[in-house]
Structure formats: C-alpha cells, structure tokens
Design an enzyme around this catalytic site. Structure first.
Site, short mmCIF file in Angstrom:
data_model
loop_
_atom_site.label_atom_id
_atom_site.label_comp_id
_atom_site.label_asym_id
_atom_site.label_seq_id
_atom_site.Cartn_x
_atom_site.Cartn_y
_atom_site.Cartn_z
N GLU A 32 0.81 -1.22 0.00
CA GLU A 32 0.00 0.00 0.00
C GLU A 32 0.84 1.27 0.00
O GLU A 32 0.52 2.23 -0.69
CB GLU A 32 -0.94 0.04 1.22
CG GLU A 32 -2.06 -0.98 1.17
CD GLU A 32 -3.19 -0.61 0.23
OE1 GLU A 32 -3.21 0.50 -0.33
OE2 GLU A 32 -4.07 -1.46 0.04
N ASP A 70 -6.92 7.68 0.08
CA ASP A 70 -6.38 6.82 1.13
C ASP A 70 -5.15 7.49 1.75
O ASP A 70 -4.40 8.19 1.07
CB ASP A 70 -5.99 5.46 0.56
CG ASP A 70 -7.19 4.67 0.08
OD1 ASP A 70 -8.32 5.00 0.47
OD2 ASP A 70 -6.99 3.72 -0.69
#
Length: 143
Positions: free
Chosen positions: A52, A66
């Site tokens: 991520e 995000d």
C-alpha cells in the site's frame, strides 16, 4: 534570512505534528507486535503496508483518498478537512505522521467491520490479493 527560514520550518513542524517516516519491514512488524496486533496477523499486515505505502507513513493516494502507512480511506474512516468524524473518528492527516498507533487502531476497526461483513477483514485492502496465504516470509528474521 537563512535563520528566519529555518525558524519557519521548525515552527511548521512543531505546529503540524511529528514528521512522517519510512519504516523497515521488521521495524514495522515489531511495532505491530508492540501494539498488540495478533501474531498470526502480523505477516499479512506487513505485506499490506509494503504494497500500500512501501512502509511510508506520509503516503497519500489522491485518486482514492487513502492515507498513511495502511492507506485508510477517507470515504468511510477519516475526515479530510472537517474535524474528527467517520468510522475512526479521526482527521485523515493524522494517518500521515510518524505515529502509527492511530493508523493501526483504525485498521483494526476496518478489519473487524469487514470480518463481520465478509468473513475476512483483510478484504478491505485491494492489495490483499498479493498478501494471501502463507506470508511468514514478511516477518522472517524479525523476532
């Protein structure tokens, strides 16, 4: 003039919280353990954090909204520019500083909610498809 610029930078850092940092693989795994994350989940969380954010607490995906090392979504879990709110009752920028305690606590909340909904809490992260199965290599040599 240079000292004035340095003063401004120092003031900025003091006013806006701790700086971001990039964790090492084992450093992140040990931090999770120290925060009480179940040992059997640590390899998967470590893989997800690498996929991520490459372990960067300042990571931000402008397309998806995000934030942080575990890429917490502002759609459901944090508030961008409007004070604490949403599922984790936290402002999104707080997930982009060096302190990962709130990131991990929120990620656990996301995990628990998705476990309730789908049976597998890691499904909340799109990168989980790369982190399924035996992920023990992610913590090899860390403990």
């Amino acid at each position: 003039m240079r000292s004035l610029a340095l003063f401004g930078f120092t003031l900025c850092v003091c006013l806006f919280g701790s700086e971001a940092r990039i964790y090492g693989r084992c450093e992140f795994a040990r931090a999770l353990a120290n925060l009480g994350v179940p040992r059997n989940q640590i390899p998967t969380w470590t893989c997800i954090a690498q996929k991520e954010s490459n372990f960067d607490t300042a990571a931000r995906n402008w397309s998806s909204g995000d934030h942080g090392i575990l890429q917490i979504s502002q759609i459901y879990w944090c508030t961008e520019g409007g004070g604490p709110g949403k599922g984790c009752n936290t402002e999104c920028w707080r997930f982009r500083d060096a302190d990962i305690v709130n990131d991990v606590r929120c990620a656990q909340k996301v995990y628990n909610e998705h476990t309730r909904l789908s049976g597998d809490g890691f499904n909340a992260w799109t990168t989980y498809k790369y982190c399924r199965g035996d992920m023990s290599q992610w913590i090899q040599g860390c403990f």
